[in-house]
Design a protein around this motif. Structure first.
Motif, PDB file in Angstrom:
ATOM      1  N   THR A  47     -12.680   6.307   8.743  1.00 28.27           N
ATOM      2  CA  THR A  47     -12.418   5.869   7.372  1.00 28.27           C
ATOM      3  C   THR A  47     -10.941   6.015   7.002  1.00 28.27           C
ATOM      4  O   THR A  47     -10.572   5.860   5.839  1.00 28.27           O
ATOM      5  N   GLY A  48     -10.108   6.294   7.981  1.00 28.86           N
ATOM      6  CA  GLY A  48      -8.671   6.466   7.760  1.00 28.86           C
ATOM      7  C   GLY A  48      -8.274   7.899   8.027  1.00 28.86           C
ATOM      8  O   GLY A  48      -8.879   8.833   7.476  1.00 28.86           O
ATOM      9  N   ASN A  49      -7.297   8.102   8.890  1.00 27.89           N
ATOM     10  CA  ASN A  49      -6.875   9.458   9.236  1.00 27.89           C
ATOM     11  C   ASN A  49      -6.566  10.250   7.970  1.00 27.89           C
ATOM     12  O   ASN A  49      -5.947   9.738   7.035  1.00 27.89           O
ATOM     13  N   ALA A  50      -7.008  11.505   7.962  1.00 25.34           N
ATOM     14  CA  ALA A  50      -7.022  12.272   6.714  1.00 25.34           C
ATOM     15  C   ALA A  50      -6.299  13.598   6.851  1.00 25.34           C
ATOM     16  O   ALA A  50      -6.214  14.187   7.937  1.00 25.34           O
ATOM     17  N   ARG A  51      -5.780  14.053   5.719  1.00 21.92           N
ATOM     18  CA  ARG A  51      -5.169  15.376   5.603  1.00 21.92           C
ATOM     19  C   ARG A  51      -5.620  15.991   4.286  1.00 21.92           C
ATOM     20  O   ARG A  51      -5.638  15.326   3.247  1.00 21.92           O
ATOM     21  N   PHE A  52      -5.989  17.271   4.316  1.00 23.69           N
ATOM     22  CA  PHE A  52      -6.529  17.953   3.148  1.00 23.69           C
ATOM     23  C   PHE A  52      -5.424  18.714   2.427  1.00 23.69           C
ATOM     24  O   PHE A  52      -4.609  19.389   3.054  1.00 23.69           O
ATOM     25  N   ARG A  53      -5.419  18.600   1.095  1.00 19.18           N
ATOM     26  CA  ARG A  53      -4.417  19.275   0.275  1.00 19.18           C
ATOM     27  C   ARG A  53      -5.052  20.430  -0.494  1.00 19.18           C
ATOM     28  O   ARG A  53      -6.260  20.433  -0.765  1.00 19.18           O
ATOM     29  N   THR A  54      -4.223  21.385  -0.887  1.00 18.89           N
ATOM     30  CA  THR A  54      -4.737  22.593  -1.537  1.00 18.89           C
ATOM     31  C   THR A  54      -5.394  22.315  -2.879  1.00 18.89           C
ATOM     32  O   THR A  54      -6.219  23.102  -3.345  1.00 18.89           O
ATOM     33  N   ASP A  55      -5.048  21.197  -3.541  1.00 21.53           N
ATOM     34  CA  ASP A  55      -5.629  20.906  -4.851  1.00 21.53           C
ATOM     35  C   ASP A  55      -6.985  20.220  -4.769  1.00 21.53           C
ATOM     36  O   ASP A  55      -7.566  19.859  -5.795  1.00 21.53           O
ATOM     37  N   GLY A  56      -7.500  20.013  -3.561  1.00 24.03           N
ATOM     38  CA  GLY A  56      -8.799  19.365  -3.400  1.00 24.03           C
ATOM     39  C   GLY A  56      -8.718  17.876  -3.135  1.00 24.03           C
ATOM     40  O   GLY A  56      -9.744  17.229  -2.920  1.00 24.03           O
ATOM     41  N   SER A  57      -7.514  17.325  -3.157  1.00 25.83           N
ATOM     42  CA  SER A  57      -7.358  15.907  -2.836  1.00 25.83           C
ATOM     43  C   SER A  57      -7.232  15.732  -1.325  1.00 25.83           C
ATOM     44  O   SER A  57      -6.973  16.680  -0.585  1.00 25.83           O
ATOM     45  N   VAL A  58      -7.426  14.495  -0.888  1.00 26.85           N
ATOM     46  CA  VAL A  58      -7.337  14.161   0.530  1.00 26.85           C
ATOM     47  C   VAL A  58      -6.375  12.989   0.686  1.00 26.85           C
ATOM     48  O   VAL A  58      -6.528  11.960   0.021  1.00 26.85           O
ATOM     49  N   ALA A  59      -5.361  13.156   1.523  1.00 22.92           N
ATOM     50  CA  ALA A  59      -4.461  12.050   1.856  1.00 22.92           C
ATOM     51  C   ALA A  59      -5.112  11.247   2.972  1.00 22.92           C
ATOM     52  O   ALA A  59      -5.558  11.818   3.966  1.00 22.92           O
ATOM     53  N   ARG A  60      -5.175   9.931   2.799  1.00 21.73           N
ATOM     54  CA  ARG A  60      -5.858   9.087   3.786  1.00 21.73           C
ATOM     55  C   ARG A  60      -4.993   7.896   4.145  1.00 21.73           C
ATOM     56  O   ARG A  60      -4.498   7.195   3.257  1.00 21.73           O
ATOM     57  N   GLU A  61      -4.792   7.677   5.448  1.00 19.04           N
ATOM     58  CA  GLU A  61      -4.096   6.489   5.913  1.00 19.04           C
ATOM     59  C   GLU A  61      -5.082   5.311   5.934  1.00 19.04           C
ATOM     60  O   GLU A  61      -6.202   5.447   6.411  1.00 19.04           O
ATOM     61  N   LEU A  62      -4.635   4.181   5.424  1.00 17.08           N
ATOM     62  CA  LEU A  62      -5.494   3.002   5.362  1.00 17.08           C
ATOM     63  C   LEU A  62      -4.814   1.824   6.039  1.00 17.08           C
ATOM     64  O   LEU A  62      -3.585   1.724   6.062  1.00 17.08           O
ATOM     65  N   ALA A  63      -5.631   0.930   6.568  1.00 14.01           N
ATOM     66  CA  ALA A  63      -5.097  -0.287   7.160  1.00 14.01           C
ATOM     67  C   ALA A  63      -4.796  -1.294   6.062  1.00 14.01           C
ATOM     68  O   ALA A  63      -5.498  -1.362   5.049  1.00 14.01           O
ATOM     69  N   ILE A  64      -3.729  -2.062   6.259  1.00 12.04           N
ATOM     70  CA  ILE A  64      -3.466  -3.223   5.412  1.00 12.04           C
ATOM     71  C   ILE A  64      -3.913  -4.445   6.203  1.00 12.04           C
ATOM     72  O   ILE A  64      -3.424  -4.698   7.312  1.00 12.04           O
ATOM     73  N   LEU A  65      -4.854  -5.186   5.647  1.00 13.95           N
ATOM     74  CA  LEU A  65      -5.445  -6.331   6.324  1.00 13.95           C
ATOM     75  C   LEU A  65      -5.000  -7.622   5.663  1.00 13.95           C
ATOM     76  O   LEU A  65      -4.813  -7.672   4.446  1.00 13.95           O
ATOM     77  N   VAL A  66      -4.850  -8.667   6.466  1.00 14.91           N
ATOM     78  CA  VAL A  66      -4.647 -10.010   5.944  1.00 14.91           C
ATOM     79  C   VAL A  66      -5.899 -10.820   6.267  1.00 14.91           C
ATOM     80  O   VAL A  66      -6.327 -10.885   7.424  1.00 14.91           O
ATOM     81  N   ALA A  67      -6.484 -11.395   5.230  1.00 15.06           N
ATOM     82  CA  ALA A  67      -7.701 -12.182   5.408  1.00 15.06           C
ATOM     83  C   ALA A  67      -7.375 -13.593   5.882  1.00 15.06           C
ATOM     84  O   ALA A  67      -6.345 -14.169   5.507  1.00 15.06           O
ATOM     85  N   SER A  68      -8.266 -14.146   6.683  1.00 17.50           N
ATOM     86  CA  SER A  68      -8.170 -15.537   7.114  1.00 17.50           C
ATOM     87  C   SER A  68      -9.587 -16.026   7.375  1.00 17.50           C
ATOM     88  O   SER A  68     -10.528 -15.214   7.432  1.00 17.50           O
ATOM     89  N   PRO A  69      -9.790 -17.320   7.536  1.00 20.90           N
ATOM     90  CA  PRO A  69     -11.136 -17.811   7.837  1.00 20.90           C
ATOM     91  C   PRO A  69     -11.728 -17.208   9.109  1.00 20.90           C
ATOM     92  O   PRO A  69     -12.943 -17.208   9.286  1.00 20.90           O
ATOM     93  N   GLU A  70     -10.876 -16.665   9.986  1.00 18.27           N
ATOM     94  CA  GLU A  70     -11.357 -16.070  11.234  1.00 18.27           C
ATOM     95  C   GLU A  70     -11.705 -14.591  11.085  1.00 18.27           C
ATOM     96  O   GLU A  70     -12.291 -14.003  11.986  1.00 18.27           O
ATOM     97  N   GLY A  71     -11.318 -13.965   9.985  1.00 13.58           N
ATOM     98  CA  GLY A  71     -11.608 -12.552   9.802  1.00 13.58           C
ATOM     99  C   GLY A  71     -10.428 -11.813   9.202  1.00 13.58           C
ATOM    100  O   GLY A  71      -9.576 -12.411   8.531  1.00 13.58           O
ATOM    101  N   TYR A  72     -10.370 -10.499   9.443  1.00 17.50           N
ATOM    102  CA  TYR A  72      -9.337  -9.647   8.863  1.00 17.50           C
ATOM    103  C   TYR A  72      -8.441  -9.092   9.970  1.00 17.50           C
ATOM    104  O   TYR A  72      -8.929  -8.490  10.930  1.00 17.50           O
ATOM    105  N   LYS A  73      -7.136  -9.283   9.823  1.00 17.81           N
ATOM    106  CA  LYS A  73      -6.185  -8.835  10.832  1.00 17.81           C
ATOM    107  C   LYS A  73      -5.347  -7.691  10.267  1.00 17.81           C
ATOM    108  O   LYS A  73      -4.680  -7.843   9.242  1.00 17.81           O
ATOM    109  N   PRO A  74      -5.353  -6.507  10.928  1.00 25.53           N
ATOM    110  CA  PRO A  74      -4.491  -5.410  10.477  1.00 25.53           C
ATOM    111  C   PRO A  74      -3.024  -5.752  10.715  1.00 25.53           C
ATOM    112  O   PRO A  74      -2.661  -6.213  11.799  1.00 25.53           O
TER     113      PRO A  74
END
Length: 309
Positions: A275-302
């Motif tokens: 679900t995206g590489n994660a790092r836990f912070r002391t305040d209870g939040s989670v930093a998460r890396e997300l993919a940026i996708l471009v949509a096309s009729p063939e699907g989603y390309k990162p």
């Protein structure tokens, strides 16, 4: 290790799939599942039983109401990795592990800014997700140098006219309303931005979303997990099952290092997660890396990976 899930009641099927997913990542005998029944009272009782059994960590529960009840029981004695995406219930020692509107909004707006976008209209369709995304956009606009205007649109109401000429329109929501809005933006020169909610693999949806930029976990990583899940259990796992799988994988990493507990959880700088590489912070939040996708009729390309936010 305690896994708090709704194993009875109306959400029992969800709880079972999440349990199966967590054990797919870590089948160690130390993980014990406790039934919350899908209620705050049930979650509180499950947490009590887990603490009596000397659980080193708690994975779950699912909803914000349950998470608040578990936090009260845990009282900071053990870390809680809750599967809710409601950041309001985070607390020191209770981590909100669900994918939040703030995470995906930050990811897509930062990418858009890197591509020259300077002003964005955010469409708030009055759903809780869209409202939270609009708030997140407002909070970070000064930090990233982007101008945000929020427009609240009720069902059936058209988008603002192209005469306002924003560089981009962010549609945080999902469903047919998003697809209709995407079609309305065709040929306007306005860039369409979306979040994980907009992902739709139907051919007609892909056609409508053509060239949209979307922040999401990488669909390829999810697809690999889904294939493993189907081969073992049958059926298709959902997003919450993916979170449970990732939580199980995190436990496995910490167990192998002999670092189960809050200090060990916080010490790791990046956990590999579908679900995206994660790092836990002391305040209870989670930093998460997300993919940026471009949509096309063939699907989603990162095309990029966001920095964890």
């Amino acid at each position: 290790m305690a896994l708090l899930l709704p194993l009875s009641g109306s959400r029992a099927a969800l709880g079972l799939s999440m349990r199966q997913a967590a054990l797919l990542a870590d089948s160690g005998p130390e993980i014990t599942a406790y039934d919350t029944g899908g209620t705050a009272a049930g979650a509180a009782l499950a947490a009590q039983n887990a603490l009596k059994a000397k659980a080193a960590m708690i994975l779950g529960p699912v909803t914000a109401e349950e998470a608040s009840a578990v936090t009260a029981q845990a009282a900071g004695r053990v870390p809680v990795i809750a599967f809710s995406n409601n950041a309001v219930v985070r607390a020191p020692g209770t981590f909100i592990f669900g994918i939040t509107p703030s995470q995906v909004t930050s990811a897509i707006l930062r990418y858009a800014r890197s591509r020259g976008v300077r002003n964005v209209v955010v469409i708030d369709d009055t759903s809780p997700w869209s409202a939270a995304a609009a708030l997140a956009a407002g909070r970070i606009q000064g930090e990233i140098g982007i101008d945000v205007r929020v427009v609240t649109v009720t069902p059936g109401q058209p988008l603002p006219s192209a005469g306002d000429a924003p560089d981009a329109v962010l549609l945080p929501g999902s469903g047919e309303a998003v697809l209709a809005a995407a079609r309305n933006l065709k040929a306007t020169g306005i860039q369409l931005l979306g979040t994980v909610q907009a992902l739709d693999h139907r051919p007609a949806a892909l056609e409508a979303l053509d060239d949209a930029w979307i922040a999401s976990p990488d669909p390829a990583a999810f697809g690999k997990f889904a294939g493993e899940f189907r081969a073992r259990h049958g059926g298709d796992p959902g997003a919450l099952a993916a979170l449970a799988y990732d939580a199980g994988a995190i436990v496995k990493v910490l167990r192998e290092k002999g670092a189960l507990g809050l200090a060990g959880l916080l010490a790791e700088t990046s956990y590999t997660c579908i679900t995206g590489n994660a790092r836990f912070r002391t305040d209870g939040s989670v930093a998460r890396e997300l993919a940026i996708l471009v949509a096309s009729p063939e699907g989603y390309k990162p095309v990029a990976v966001s920095q964890g936010a």
